[in-house]
Design a protein around this motif. Structure first.
Motif, PDB file in Angstrom:
ATOM      1  N   ALA A   1      -4.898  11.136  -0.497  1.00  0.00           N
ATOM      2  CA  ALA A   1      -5.176  11.931   0.696  1.00  0.00           C
ATOM      3  C   ALA A   1      -6.668  12.216   0.862  1.00  0.00           C
ATOM      4  N   ASN A   2      -7.424  12.277  -0.213  1.00  0.00           N
ATOM      5  CA  ASN A   2      -8.845  12.593  -0.128  1.00  0.00           C
ATOM      6  C   ASN A   2      -9.738  11.367  -0.074  1.00  0.00           C
ATOM      7  N   VAL A   3      -9.140  10.174  -0.055  1.00  0.00           N
ATOM      8  CA  VAL A   3      -9.925   8.951   0.011  1.00  0.00           C
ATOM      9  C   VAL A   3      -9.691   8.323   1.387  1.00  0.00           C
ATOM     10  N   VAL A   4     -10.783   8.177   2.135  1.00  0.00           N
ATOM     11  CA  VAL A   4     -10.704   7.585   3.473  1.00  0.00           C
ATOM     12  C   VAL A   4     -11.264   6.178   3.395  1.00  0.00           C
ATOM     13  N   ILE A   5     -10.429   5.194   3.766  1.00  0.00           N
ATOM     14  CA  ILE A   5     -10.812   3.790   3.663  1.00  0.00           C
ATOM     15  C   ILE A   5     -10.762   3.154   5.042  1.00  0.00           C
ATOM     16  N   ASP A   6     -11.803   2.398   5.365  1.00  0.00           N
ATOM     17  CA  ASP A   6     -11.840   1.633   6.615  1.00  0.00           C
ATOM     18  C   ASP A   6     -10.912   0.439   6.440  1.00  0.00           C
ATOM     19  N   LYS A   7      -9.814   0.429   7.189  1.00  0.00           N
ATOM     20  CA  LYS A   7      -8.814  -0.624   7.016  1.00  0.00           C
ATOM     21  C   LYS A   7      -8.921  -1.710   8.082  1.00  0.00           C
ATOM     22  N   SER A   8     -10.042  -1.774   8.786  1.00  0.00           N
ATOM     23  CA  SER A   8     -10.188  -2.835   9.788  1.00  0.00           C
ATOM     24  C   SER A   8     -10.318  -4.181   9.084  1.00  0.00           C
ATOM     25  N   GLY A   9      -9.472  -5.114   9.480  1.00  0.00           N
ATOM     26  CA  GLY A   9      -9.476  -6.437   8.881  1.00  0.00           C
ATOM     27  C   GLY A   9      -8.837  -6.510   7.506  1.00  0.00           C
ATOM     28  N   VAL A  10      -8.051  -5.499   7.147  1.00  0.00           N
ATOM     29  CA  VAL A  10      -7.430  -5.438   5.822  1.00  0.00           C
ATOM     30  C   VAL A  10      -5.941  -5.729   5.961  1.00  0.00           C
ATOM     31  N   ASP A  11      -5.424  -6.606   5.095  1.00  0.00           N
ATOM     32  CA  ASP A  11      -3.989  -6.882   5.058  1.00  0.00           C
ATOM     33  C   ASP A  11      -3.284  -5.670   4.454  1.00  0.00           C
ATOM     34  N   GLU A  12      -2.304  -5.131   5.166  1.00  0.00           N
ATOM     35  CA  GLU A  12      -1.628  -3.899   4.745  1.00  0.00           C
ATOM     36  C   GLU A  12      -0.917  -4.055   3.400  1.00  0.00           C
ATOM     37  N   LYS A  13      -0.329  -5.216   3.138  1.00  0.00           N
ATOM     38  CA  LYS A  13       0.363  -5.438   1.866  1.00  0.00           C
ATOM     39  C   LYS A  13      -0.622  -5.434   0.701  1.00  0.00           C
ATOM     40  N   ASP A  14      -1.762  -6.107   0.883  1.00  0.00           N
ATOM     41  CA  ASP A  14      -2.779  -6.116  -0.171  1.00  0.00           C
ATOM     42  C   ASP A  14      -3.332  -4.706  -0.405  1.00  0.00           C
ATOM     43  N   TYR A  15      -3.557  -3.990   0.691  1.00  0.00           N
ATOM     44  CA  TYR A  15      -4.074  -2.623   0.594  1.00  0.00           C
ATOM     45  C   TYR A  15      -3.113  -1.735  -0.189  1.00  0.00           C
ATOM     46  N   THR A  16      -1.833  -1.816   0.141  1.00  0.00           N
ATOM     47  CA  THR A  16      -0.830  -0.987  -0.536  1.00  0.00           C
ATOM     48  C   THR A  16      -0.750  -1.333  -2.018  1.00  0.00           C
ATOM     49  N   TYR A  17      -0.797  -2.618  -2.328  1.00  0.00           N
ATOM     50  CA  TYR A  17      -0.757  -3.055  -3.722  1.00  0.00           C
ATOM     51  C   TYR A  17      -1.979  -2.552  -4.489  1.00  0.00           C
ATOM     52  N   ASP A  18      -3.167  -2.741  -3.889  1.00  0.00           N
ATOM     53  CA  ASP A  18      -4.402  -2.292  -4.542  1.00  0.00           C
ATOM     54  C   ASP A  18      -4.429  -0.771  -4.698  1.00  0.00           C
ATOM     55  N   LEU A  19      -3.971  -0.051  -3.682  1.00  0.00           N
ATOM     56  CA  LEU A  19      -3.936   1.408  -3.761  1.00  0.00           C
ATOM     57  C   LEU A  19      -3.005   1.859  -4.879  1.00  0.00           C
TER      58      LEU A  19
END
Length: 129
Positions: A19-37
């Protein structure tokens, strides 16, 4: 179907942790983002809490010792001064322990957020805060 369920589950479990980390997700694959997070959150959970030492008992002992010493120096009754010092020591030890616990918890949460931020940055995400 299983992948979608896994991703939804990961997102729900780690939504509060990030909740305290704001990430610019423009151009980011949602599946990869969720896995990395998920992986970065698991890494941040390895942070160790600091133990808080002391408290009421050690405060009472220290207070009694100081009270007895002050009483002896001033010529008063050592046991009376020790009782007063122990009472003050109990109160001081209790307040000090609560303050130390709050500081340790804040430090622990800050360390987890730093680990999460660094991990996501190292994986190529733009962390905005």
């Amino acid at each position: 179907m299983k992948k979608a369920l896994l991703i939804a589950t990961l997102f729900l479990f780690h939504g509060a942790a990030s909740a305290n980390v704001v990430i610019d997700k423009s151009g980011v694959d949602e599946k990869d983002y969720t896995y990395d997070l998920h992986q970065c959150t698991e890494l941040s959970n390895q942070a160790q809490k600091d133990k808080v030492e002391g408290g009421m008992v050690s405060g009472a002992v220290k207070g009694a010792a100081v009270g007895a010493a002050v009483g002896a120096i001033s010529g008063g009754s050592g046991s009376s001064s020790a009782k007063t010092g122990a009472g003050v020591g109990v109160a001081g030890g209790f307040l000090n322990r609560n303050s130390s616990k709050r500081a340790a918890e804040k430090s622990f949460q800050d360390e987890k957020q730093t680990i999460l931020r660094n991990c996501m940055t190292n994986r190529g995400y733009v962390v905005l805060n």
